[in-house]
Every structure is written in C-alpha cells, then in structure tokens.
Design a protein around this motif. Sequence first.
Motif, PDB file in Angstrom:
ATOM      1  N   LEU A  19      21.885 -12.303  51.909  1.00  0.00           N
ATOM      2  CA  LEU A  19      21.764 -12.501  53.356  1.00  0.00           C
ATOM      3  C   LEU A  19      20.383 -12.156  53.893  1.00  0.00           C
ATOM      4  O   LEU A  19      19.954 -12.713  54.905  1.00  0.00           O
ATOM      5  CB  LEU A  19      22.833 -11.691  54.089  1.00  0.00           C
ATOM      6  N   GLU A  20      19.687 -11.272  53.221  1.00  0.00           N
ATOM      7  CA  GLU A  20      18.335 -10.901  53.662  1.00  0.00           C
ATOM      8  C   GLU A  20      17.366 -12.082  53.543  1.00  0.00           C
ATOM      9  O   GLU A  20      16.402 -12.167  54.296  1.00  0.00           O
ATOM     10  CB  GLU A  20      17.813  -9.720  52.830  1.00  0.00           C
ATOM     11  N   LYS A  21      17.637 -12.992  52.610  1.00  0.00           N
ATOM     12  CA  LYS A  21      16.737 -14.119  52.379  1.00  0.00           C
ATOM     13  C   LYS A  21      17.118 -15.372  53.171  1.00  0.00           C
ATOM     14  O   LYS A  21      16.308 -16.274  53.315  1.00  0.00           O
ATOM     15  CB  LYS A  21      16.703 -14.462  50.890  1.00  0.00           C
ATOM     16  N   CYS A  22      18.342 -15.432  53.680  1.00  0.00           N
ATOM     17  CA  CYS A  22      18.804 -16.628  54.393  1.00  0.00           C
ATOM     18  C   CYS A  22      18.076 -16.753  55.733  1.00  0.00           C
ATOM     19  O   CYS A  22      18.049 -15.817  56.525  1.00  0.00           O
ATOM     20  CB  CYS A  22      20.315 -16.573  54.615  1.00  0.00           C
ATOM     21  N   PHE A  65      14.650 -20.779  49.909  1.00  0.00           N
ATOM     22  CA  PHE A  65      14.357 -19.360  50.124  1.00  0.00           C
ATOM     23  C   PHE A  65      15.023 -18.466  49.079  1.00  0.00           C
ATOM     24  O   PHE A  65      14.980 -17.252  49.185  1.00  0.00           O
ATOM     25  CB  PHE A  65      14.799 -18.941  51.532  1.00  0.00           C
ATOM     26  N   ASP A  66      15.670 -19.076  48.097  1.00  0.00           N
ATOM     27  CA  ASP A  66      16.385 -18.348  47.041  1.00  0.00           C
ATOM     28  C   ASP A  66      17.439 -17.401  47.602  1.00  0.00           C
ATOM     29  O   ASP A  66      17.707 -16.346  47.040  1.00  0.00           O
ATOM     30  CB  ASP A  66      15.423 -17.576  46.128  1.00  0.00           C
ATOM     31  N   SER A 123      21.455 -12.843  62.983  1.00  0.00           N
ATOM     32  CA  SER A 123      21.141 -13.248  61.618  1.00  0.00           C
ATOM     33  C   SER A 123      22.049 -14.375  61.130  1.00  0.00           C
ATOM     34  O   SER A 123      23.243 -14.379  61.415  1.00  0.00           O
ATOM     35  CB  SER A 123      21.290 -12.059  60.671  1.00  0.00           C
ATOM     36  N   PRO A 124      21.492 -15.306  60.344  1.00  0.00           N
ATOM     37  CA  PRO A 124      22.311 -16.387  59.780  1.00  0.00           C
ATOM     38  C   PRO A 124      23.074 -15.918  58.551  1.00  0.00           C
ATOM     39  O   PRO A 124      22.650 -14.989  57.858  1.00  0.00           O
ATOM     40  CB  PRO A 124      21.273 -17.431  59.395  1.00  0.00           C
ATOM     41  N   TYR A 125      24.209 -16.555  58.318  1.00  0.00           N
ATOM     42  CA  TYR A 125      24.931 -16.340  57.074  1.00  0.00           C
ATOM     43  C   TYR A 125      25.722 -17.600  56.736  1.00  0.00           C
ATOM     44  O   TYR A 125      26.319 -18.214  57.594  1.00  0.00           O
ATOM     45  CB  TYR A 125      25.844 -15.107  57.148  1.00  0.00           C
ATOM     46  N   PRO A 126      25.673 -17.991  55.459  1.00  0.00           N
ATOM     47  CA  PRO A 126      26.435 -19.163  55.025  1.00  0.00           C
ATOM     48  C   PRO A 126      27.908 -18.801  54.826  1.00  0.00           C
ATOM     49  O   PRO A 126      28.231 -17.916  54.057  1.00  0.00           O
ATOM     50  CB  PRO A 126      25.798 -19.554  53.692  1.00  0.00           C
ATOM     51  N   MET A 127      28.785 -19.472  55.549  1.00  0.00           N
ATOM     52  CA  MET A 127      30.220 -19.232  55.428  1.00  0.00           C
ATOM     53  C   MET A 127      30.775 -20.236  54.426  1.00  0.00           C
ATOM     54  O   MET A 127      30.673 -21.439  54.619  1.00  0.00           O
ATOM     55  CB  MET A 127      30.893 -19.412  56.787  1.00  0.00           C
TER      56      MET A 127
END
Length: 144
Positions: A8-11, A135-136, A53-57
Amino acid sequence: MRRIIVDLEKCKGCRQCEKACSNTHSAKTLGVLKPLPRVKILFTQSKDGKKGSPYPMRCHHCEIPKCVESCMAGALIKTKDGLVIHEADRCVGCWMCVMTCPYGAIFRDTEHKIVVKCDTCLEDEIPACVAVCKFDAMRFEESE
C-alpha cells in the motif's frame, strides 16, 4: 498457490491495474463486452473528509471464505490451491456473497445478474494487474 501481494505504501492510485483487469476480463464472462474489472481502486478518507490513500480492492481468497459459505447456488468454490473461484454459469445473482464478503471485494454485474471477482488471472502466467503496475505496488507469488 497463486497470491497477489499489495504494498500500500507504493500504490499511487493510477488505476492501471483496474484498466488491465477490465481489459483482460471484459470478454471472458458470458460474452460480456463491457468492462468488468475484478480489482477496483478505492481511497481512504482523511479526518478532514478529503480523499486519502489509494488501495486496490480485490478478493483476498480467505482461508475460511464467508462468500463460499453463503452461496446458495454453489457458484463460489474454494479450490485445493486455496483460491476462491466463481463459476458464472451457476450464479443466480442473489448477491449473498456480496453482502457477506468482509472486504467488499465481490462486485455486481447487474446487467447479467451475476457477480465478478478476482481469479488471479488463472489463464495467464502473471495476473494482468501485477503486469502493468509501474510502481511495483503489486507483486505475484506462487507457492506450494
């Protein structure tokens, strides 16, 4: 077992994973031509009400999946490999899995009255979302 790991830090919330997923799966579900991503970028909300912050669900392929337990049609199954797979031809569109998923990671296709969820792109060597993440923030692991 196939696992998608998210840092999540890289997203950055660029939504490239969402677009890649949509492109990969749009033609695979009952001939559906519209985009149906199995991952969606959501954002946390900060205390002042601004977008955070973004996060992929996406599906977490839970050890004890509530969605599988609640599926009256048997359209959701947990494989020996630990993946939770959706069999679209058995789905009756009752949305019980949507209501019981603790992550909100099962999405409705209201047009076809079925659900869609992450299957880790089983037909591909590397999941589409992972392949495009510049962004890995997403990585793919396959383990025994």
